[in-house]
Design a protein around this motif. Structure first.
Motif, short mmCIF file in Angstrom:
data_model
loop_
_atom_site.label_atom_id
_atom_site.label_comp_id
_atom_site.label_asym_id
_atom_site.label_seq_id
_atom_site.Cartn_x
_atom_site.Cartn_y
_atom_site.Cartn_z
N SER A 33 0.84 -1.21 0.00
CA SER A 33 0.00 0.00 0.00
C SER A 33 0.87 1.25 0.00
O SER A 33 0.59 2.22 -0.71
N GLU A 76 10.61 3.13 5.78
CA GLU A 76 10.29 1.72 6.07
C GLU A 76 11.16 1.26 7.24
O GLU A 76 12.37 1.41 7.22
N ARG A 126 3.93 -7.61 4.53
CA ARG A 126 3.32 -8.94 4.57
C ARG A 126 3.41 -9.69 3.24
O ARG A 126 2.78 -10.73 3.05
N TRP A 144 -1.84 -15.81 -3.01
CA TRP A 144 -2.81 -15.92 -4.10
C TRP A 144 -3.42 -14.57 -4.47
O TRP A 144 -3.45 -13.64 -3.67
N GLY A 179 -7.88 -6.82 3.68
CA GLY A 179 -7.09 -8.01 4.05
C GLY A 179 -6.26 -8.50 2.88
O GLY A 179 -5.18 -9.02 3.07
C1 LIG Z 1 0.55 -15.36 6.04
C2 LIG Z 1 -0.19 -14.38 5.16
C3 LIG Z 1 -0.88 -14.84 4.04
C4 LIG Z 1 -1.54 -13.95 3.21
N1 LIG Z 1 -2.15 -14.43 2.07
C5 LIG Z 1 -2.69 -13.57 1.20
C6 LIG Z 1 -3.13 -14.01 -0.08
O1 LIG Z 1 -2.98 -15.19 -0.42
N2 LIG Z 1 -3.67 -13.09 -0.92
C7 LIG Z 1 -3.80 -11.78 -0.58
O2 LIG Z 1 -4.32 -10.99 -1.39
N3 LIG Z 1 -3.36 -11.32 0.61
C8 LIG Z 1 -2.80 -12.18 1.49
N4 LIG Z 1 -2.27 -11.72 2.66
C9 LIG Z 1 -2.46 -10.31 3.01
C10 LIG Z 1 -1.51 -9.37 2.25
O3 LIG Z 1 -0.20 -9.81 2.44
C11 LIG Z 1 -1.73 -7.97 2.80
O4 LIG Z 1 -3.06 -7.58 2.57
C12 LIG Z 1 -0.84 -6.89 2.19
O5 LIG Z 1 0.46 -7.33 1.93
C13 LIG Z 1 -0.86 -5.70 3.16
O6 LIG Z 1 -0.11 -4.64 2.64
P1 LIG Z 1 -0.05 -3.28 3.47
O7 LIG Z 1 0.85 -2.36 2.71
O8 LIG Z 1 -1.42 -2.83 3.76
O9 LIG Z 1 0.59 -3.65 4.88
P2 LIG Z 1 2.02 -4.30 5.22
O10 LIG Z 1 2.43 -5.24 4.16
O11 LIG Z 1 1.91 -4.81 6.60
O12 LIG Z 1 3.02 -3.05 5.17
C14 LIG Z 1 3.23 -2.20 6.27
C15 LIG Z 1 4.70 -1.76 6.25
O13 LIG Z 1 4.90 -0.78 7.26
C16 LIG Z 1 6.15 -1.02 7.88
N5 LIG Z 1 6.13 -0.37 9.20
C17 LIG Z 1 5.45 -0.75 10.31
N6 LIG Z 1 5.66 0.15 11.31
C18 LIG Z 1 6.48 1.12 10.81
C19 LIG Z 1 7.06 2.31 11.35
N7 LIG Z 1 6.82 2.71 12.60
N8 LIG Z 1 7.86 3.06 10.54
C20 LIG Z 1 8.11 2.69 9.26
N9 LIG Z 1 7.59 1.55 8.70
C21 LIG Z 1 6.78 0.79 9.46
C22 LIG Z 1 6.24 -2.53 7.93
O14 LIG Z 1 7.56 -2.98 8.10
C23 LIG Z 1 5.66 -2.91 6.56
O15 LIG Z 1 6.64 -2.99 5.56
C24 LIG Z 1 -1.56 -12.57 3.51
C25 LIG Z 1 -0.85 -12.10 4.62
C26 LIG Z 1 -0.16 -12.99 5.42
C27 LIG Z 1 0.65 -12.46 6.60
#
Ligand SMILES: Cc1cc2nc3c(=O)[nH]c(=O)nc-3n(C[C@H](O)[C@H](O)[C@H](O)COP(=O)(O)OP(=O)(O)OC[C@H]3O[C@@H](n4cnc5c(N)ncnc54)[C@H](O)[C@@H]3O)c2cc1C
Length: 353
Positions: free
Chosen positions: A18, A37, A45, A62, A332
């Motif tokens: 995101s 980061e 994730r 997936w 999610g």
């Molecule tokens: C085991 C597992 C299986 C999954 N399977 C699927 C799937 O099959 N299909 C699917 O679509 N989705 C799946 N997901 C969900 C998907 O991975 C997430 O929806 C997506 O990656 C979330 O992205 P995000 O950017 O919202 O959050 P995140 O990926 O959590 O990114 C947040 C970032 O912020 C950073 N951060 C945190 N605190 C700080 C701070 N204070 N300062 C600077 N940086 C910080 C973190 O290190 C991280 O890099 C799965 C997730 C997991 C854990």
């Protein structure tokens, strides 16, 4: 309006999908952007680890055909995809017995052949040098005199807008934002919204080949016994190693997943050839401090996913939430994270155009 002299238009906190997607969109609309980061890698994730003959996904695995934003990135980066393997019978494990389900277990999903991290690499490559700062946890953000102050370990920077691209409850638990700076309704939603997959353990077992297929098994299983409750075949599409993964969940009573208990479960499900994996990888997302708040019990408030108050900007249009938990579409999922990024970038661009 007085023009405030700030270091940058937008600070993005978090380099998961995101954060990278919102940064890319904001740069395309001529905003200056700095992304911080905490980890020494991007992706959050999403993390694909190289293994002999392929990759093993520690996080997202997936995507689905009704997810146009993921599909659009797949197409634009030329990422190879294939169907989830679903030929053969699934297996069901209860406390009484192990039985063939008599048909496959369909997830109807697609996989990223060389790893979901290709989405991360593709987006990161679109950001100009100097935009992304790894190993830079943000310690605090505060509205001050019409702009935002962002506290890093070594310095303080100022911005017109801040995008919090990490789970809101993690931001609150880590005191990124002072409760006094948020209206009570927003503080309540942000601090209580669940972290998607925040308590999931992924256990991965790698074998020389997907031996279960020769027995007419798909590699999928559902279990009431554990230590994992849902198992799938994530071998690559070409002949090569066989890879199984299971989803488990840690609890205060059982804070760790023992690799041998996972192997024993695979033997019970798929037979004696499961005894000797070439490797086992256990990834406990509960123990990843940059993903999951450090408290028991973890919130299960999935009803707060995409809550209207988390979709709106706070601080007079200066603070935006954008992790997957804040999406009203596919929360999610990767798709939800991309949806939230699109929403935040559009709202900032509308204010500044
Ligand atoms: C085991 C597992 C299986 C999954 N399977 C699927 C799937 O099959 N299909 C699917 O679509 N989705 C799946 N997901 C969900 C998907 O991975 C997430 O929806 C997506 O990656 C979330 O992205 P995000 O950017 O919202 O959050 P995140 O990926 O959590 O990114 C947040 C970032 O912020 C950073 N951060 C945190 N605190 C700080 C701070 N204070 N300062 C600077 N940086 C910080 C973190 O290190 C991280 O890099 C799965 C997730 C997991 C854990």
């Amino acid at each position: 309006m007085t023009k405030i002299d700030v270091d940058v238009d937008v600070v993005v906190i978090g380099g998961g999908i995101s954060g990278l997607a919102v940064a890319e969109r904001l740069l395309a609309t001529n905003h200056t952007v700095q992304l911080f980061e905490a980890r020494s890698r991007l992706g959050g994730r999403i993390q694909s680890l190289p293994i002999a003959g392929g990759v093993a996904e520690m996080g997202a695995t997936w995507f689905w055909d009704n997810e146009p934003r993921v599909r659009s990135l797949v197409d634009s980066f030329g990422i190879a995809v294939h169907d989830q393997w679903e030929t053969g019978d699934a297996v069901v494990q209860t406390h009484a017995r192990v039985a063939r389900y008599g048909r496959p277990w369909s997830t109807n999903s697609r996989r990223f052949t060389n790893g979901a991290s290709q989405l991360i690499d593709g987006l990161a490559n679109r950001l100009p040098d100097g935009t992304v700062h790894l190993d830079n946890p943000v310690l605090g953000v505060k509205p001050v005199d019409g702009h935002i102050e962002i506290q890093l370990e070594q310095r303080l920077i100022t911005a017109r807008h801040v995008v919090v691209a990490l789970p809101p409850s993690l931001a609150i638990a880590n005191n990124l934002i002072d409760s006094a700076d948020l209206e009570p309704k927003l503080f309540d939603a942000a601090s209580n919204v669940a972290v998607w997959m925040g308590s999931i353990v992924k256990a991965v077992a790698i074998y020389d080949e997907p031996f279960w297929r020769a027995d007419g098994l798909s590699g999928a299983a559902s279990s009431q016994v554990g230590p994992t409750h849902e198992i799938h075949d994530i071998s690559g599409p070409r002949p090569g190693p066989g890879v199984l993964f299971g989803f488990g969940q840690t609890t205060p009573d059982k804070p760790d997943l023992d690799p041998q208990s996972f192997i024993n479960q695979l033997i019970a499900l798929f037979g004696g050839r499961a005894e000797n994996p070439t490797d086992i990888i256990i990834r406990d997302w509960r123990q990843q401090p940059w993903t999951t708040p450090d408290n028991w019990p973890l919130s299960e408030r999935y009803d707060l996913f995409g809550a209207p108050i988390l979709q709106q900007p706070a601080w007079d249009g200066k603070l935006f939430w954008c992790s997957t938990e804040t999406a009203s579409v596919a929360p999610g999922h990767i798709e939800g994270a991309l949806f939230a990024a699109e929403r935040a970038a559009k709202a900032i661009a509308e204010q500044t155009m």
